[in-house]
Design a protein around this motif. Structure first.
Motif, mmCIF file in Angstrom:
data_model
loop_
_atom_site.group_PDB
_atom_site.id
_atom_site.type_symbol
_atom_site.label_atom_id
_atom_site.label_comp_id
_atom_site.label_asym_id
_atom_site.label_seq_id
_atom_site.Cartn_x
_atom_site.Cartn_y
_atom_site.Cartn_z
ATOM 1 N N THR A 222 48.296 32.392 37.284
ATOM 2 C CA THR A 222 46.858 33.203 37.003
ATOM 3 C C THR A 222 46.596 32.219 37.868
ATOM 4 O O THR A 222 46.574 31.154 37.213
ATOM 5 N N GLY B 279 41.222 39.585 38.012
ATOM 6 C CA GLY B 279 42.430 39.290 38.784
ATOM 7 C C GLY B 279 43.343 39.157 37.099
ATOM 8 O O GLY B 279 44.451 40.370 37.373
ATOM 9 N N VAL C 41 47.870 36.516 40.796
ATOM 10 C CA VAL C 41 46.439 37.378 40.941
ATOM 11 C C VAL C 41 45.465 35.570 40.647
ATOM 12 O O VAL C 41 46.251 34.949 40.763
ATOM 13 N N THR C 42 44.832 36.216 40.799
ATOM 14 C CA THR C 42 43.285 35.429 40.642
ATOM 15 C C THR C 42 42.747 35.341 39.215
ATOM 16 O O THR C 42 43.723 35.812 39.050
ATOM 17 N N GLY D 117 52.078 40.555 44.190
ATOM 18 C CA GLY D 117 50.253 40.008 43.908
ATOM 19 C C GLY D 117 49.058 40.161 45.080
ATOM 20 O O GLY D 117 49.699 41.001 46.130
ATOM 21 N N GLU E 203 45.523 44.710 40.743
ATOM 22 C CA GLU E 203 46.770 43.579 39.764
ATOM 23 C C GLU E 203 47.398 44.622 39.526
ATOM 24 O O GLU E 203 48.508 43.411 38.287
#
Lengths: 583, 163
Positions: free
Chosen positions: A98, A76, A71-72, A23, A49
């Motif tokens: 996410t 992301g 991930v964001t 990540g 990502e």
């Protein structure tokens, strides 16, 4: 309230048995990254990502366990859409977490906001926006259950920041870990069928018994169902030859006398032709992909079809099956074996010796061939792959990108063990190999892991070698640098009158050796055939950092055999070296 | 109504996003949804979606199989119009000056519809009936001047066994 959503999320992942997360943090997922510091779960910090997603896929390919990426929000999430689509096409179990903007901000065009569940709906087996902290453990349990059962696939869980941020009251919750029964009763619409219908199993056995020219058409479902042993038993019991699709390489050992190798657009002559001439096609976990069938109405015209798949939507999707069986490949194959044995010994089945002899004759007439380069010329990619194969451990895991190098690797490698081939089949994702190899090596640190890559692919995801160097994940990259987008070049040469449009990449811009060295790898450039073996040996001895071997290869080399797009498999082109041989 | 159409009755979990998942499977194949009706069933955990689509049989089977793969879809049945009871609700506002008002009221009574609102020169009326009866009334009202018309999309259930 004894915990918060962020801690509950990490604890849930721990309880699901997650050992590693691939990540990259960012604003919306920040609160979840804090408890990672106190967790036994390893986190591999990627450089993009997309790398996280492909690493999770590579991990899943090599281990059979679900890969996990985190991930964001916003970019992301959008950066991981390609791996999701890739995993969806190839039925890879994967769970992606996410970050999302806080609930009150959703729909306001907040910073780094995007409609993640909307965007990924079509490329996931399932996705879910969690709206209450107390729902997080159930959402994670459901995600792993869905990703790993039935037809495996990627599941995305979108987590708004406020429900995981301990400073926000919305994150407060009481811990509760749902039981298996809670999970299944929470999804009344999800009940995959695993056991084949007994009547259909009997019908399948009856068809097999009367077939004179049967072929087993084994697909990726064999590997997903852990059915390699069962497949081998079926093949050896009946003597029926097996083709292994691109997704099934390794599901049946290449060195087995019944293995015919890969069918399809770049399959070998025997695998393609034996399907065409068969009177019974036993499709096991395969999906009649267009790259296998060629022109559909000319595909295996005389074959009756037994089609086994865990996904009911695959049955009849492309080719009508005479005996469709919904079920888990391993369970169904085991039942078919029982049904065959119930019919009697070998005398209860047709003698397929003439068919086997015909197949052997094809194999003898049309082996895979290429012409060795003469001194001073660029390397032949096939030669490089043969050397790589012969000088690496037999159970080496091989990942590949997408294009000519992928086809050559599938053709020339000898896959004698399941779960040793990691590639992007359905989606055809260039740049897959480096991150996928890293994920595979994390999952199987005991194995040698080679990524075979092209120069086009390498430039898409090479930055993950920084991840590999930093995290001490010693993958090895065989970069076949022909200075072209080779497969596109091949199509332009063959189908666009040698008009080469936007395919030239230059052999030395970038300087791959310098680039690899800058990323912390050992790097070597290999230009002559006598350097190939020693360079590979040297790479195989290095186990403390990634290695990149750049092979300067001949761009004019094309992948053969080839079934041209839109034509029938009967029109297979074996290439200039074998054209004109008696058929 | 187009000549070939199929009525699917889809039992789903009653939760956010389910309708989007269902409709997306039609949209990605370029199939237009002719009508759509959604509401909770007697068990509020579930909703029933009645969707009418204009699709050939073969691709429809594939769509149905794909719908079945959605985690939130419980059950799908295709309702053959010959074996099902169908109803739809229509609200219409129609121009109704004094000289034709009587004719319109007579028409509505004939169809067993109801006048639900009365204006100076307009009438609003409702009809819940078989969708084809709605078509008929709509056609007969058109010459008077339809100002607004809204139909709900059909809902359907299988016919009961009588044997």
């Amino acid at each position: 309230m004894n915990t918060n959503g962020g801690q509950a999320l990490i604890k849930s992942l721990e309880l699901e048995g997650v050992e590693v997360i691939f990540g990259l943090p960012g604003g919306a997922i920040l609160p979840v990254y804090d408890p990672i510091l106190d967790s036994p779960i390893r986190h591999v910090l990627v450089r993009h990502e997309q790398g996280a997603g492909h690493m999770a896929e590579g991990f899943a390919h090599a281990t059979g366990r679900p890969g996990v990426a985190m991930v964001t929000s916003g970019p992301g999430a959008t950066n991981i859409v390609t791996p999701l689509a890739d995993a969806y096409m190839d039925s890879i179990p994967m769970v992606v977490i996410t970050g999302q903007v806080p609930l009150p901000s959703i729909g306001t065009d907040a910073f780094q906001e995007c409609d993640t569940v909307g965007i990924t709906r079509g490329v996931t087996k399932h996705n879910e926006l969690v709206t209450r902290a107390e729902d997080i453990p159930m959402a994670i349990r459901q995600a792993f259950h869905i990703a790993t059962t039935g037809r495996p696939g990627p599941v995305l869980v979108d987590i708004p920041k406020d429900i995981v941020d301990p400073r926000n009251p919305a994150s407060a919750m009481n811990w509760n870990w749902p039981t298996d029964a809670d999970v299944s009763s929470s999804m009344p619409g999800y009940k995959p069928t695993t056991k084949g219908h007994p009547k259909k199993i009997k019908e399948a056995a009856a068809l097999i018994a009367v077939a004179r020219k049967p072929i087993i058409y084994a697909g990726g479902g064999i590997l997903k169902a852990r059915a390699a042993e069962a497949l081998r038993e079926l093949a050896e019991l009946t003597g029926i030859p097996v083709v292994t699709t691109l997704m099934a390489r390794g599901a049946f050992p290449d060195d087995h006398e019944l293995c015919l190798g890969m069918p399809g657009m770049h399959g070998n002559y025997t695998a393609v032709t034996s399907i065409q001439k068969s009177d019974l096609l036993i499709a096991l976990g395969s999906r009649f992909d267009d790259r296998v069938t060629g022109k559909l109405d000319g595909f295996a015209p005389d074959a009756r079809i037994i089609h086994v798949d865990i996904d009911p939507a695959e049955l009849g999707k492309v080719r009508r099956a005479d005996v469709p069986i919904v079920g888990d490949c391993r369970l169904v194959i085991e039942e078919i074996i029982k049904a065959l044995n119930a019919l009697g010994g070998p005398e209860s089945r047709m003698d397929i010796t003439p068919w086997r002899q015909q197949i052997s004759a094809w194999q003898e007439l049309y082996p895979l061939v290429y012409e060795q380069s003469i001194d001073g010329d660029l390397l032949k990619p096939q030669y490089v792959l043969e050397q790589l194969r012969d000088r690496s451990p037999a159970d080496t895991i091989v990942a590949s990108g997408v294009g000519q190098h992928q086809m050559w690797t599938s053709q020339y490698w000898k896959f004698n063990y399941p779960y040793t081939w990691v590639n992007s089949g359905g989606l055809g994702t260039m740049g897959f190999s480096i991150p996928a190899a890293i994920g595979a090596k994390v999952g199987r640190p005991d194995r040698t892991v080679w990524a075979v890559d092209g120069d086009g692919c390498f430039q898409m995801t090479a930055q993950e070698l920084v991840t590999a160097a930093t995290e001490r994940i010693p993958v090895k990259i065989a970069l076949l640098n022909n200075a072209y987008l080779g497969m596109v070049r091949q199509w332009q040469e063959m189908f666009y009158g040698e008009r080469y449009s936007e395919v030239y990449l230059s052999p030395d811009l970038p300087d791959y050796v310098k680039w690899a060295e800058a990323m912390g790898c050992v790097a070597l450039r290999v230009e002559s055939p006598d350097e190939v073996g020693p360079a590979i040996d040297k790479a195989n001895e290095i186990n403390d950092r990634p290695v990149v071997l750049e092979f300067r290869t001949d761009a004019s080399e094309k992948v053969f055999p080839m079934v041209s797009p839109g034509t029938s498999n009967d029109q297979i082109d074996v290439g200039p070296l074998q054209n004109g041989l008696g058929r | 109504m187009p000549p070939k159409y199929h009525v699917l009755s889809v039992l789903v979990e009653n939760r956010a996003g389910v309708l989007a998942r269902v409709s997306a499977l039609f949209a990605r194949r370029g199939y237009n949804i002719y009508s759509l009706a959604v509401a909770p069933t007697d068990d509020e955990r579930f909703s029933r979606i009645t969707v009418v689509v204009d699709v050939e049989q073969a691709p429809l089977e594939q769509v149905v199989k794909q719908l079945n793969k959605l985690i939130h879809v419980i059950k799908i049945s295709e309702l053959d119009p010959r074996d099902s009871v169908e109803r739809e609700l229509m609200l219409v506002t129609v121009k109704a000056p004094a000289e034709v008002r009587g004719q319109i009221i007579e028409l509505v009574e004939l169809f067993e519809g109801r006048i639900i609102d009365v204006g100076r020169d307009e009438l609003a009326l409702s009809l819940d009936e078989h969708p084809e009866r709605l078509d008929d009334l709509e056609e007969l009202l058109r010459p008077f001047g339809i100002i607004d018309l809204q139909r709900t999309g059909r809902v359907a259930l299988p016919k009961l066994e009588r044997s």
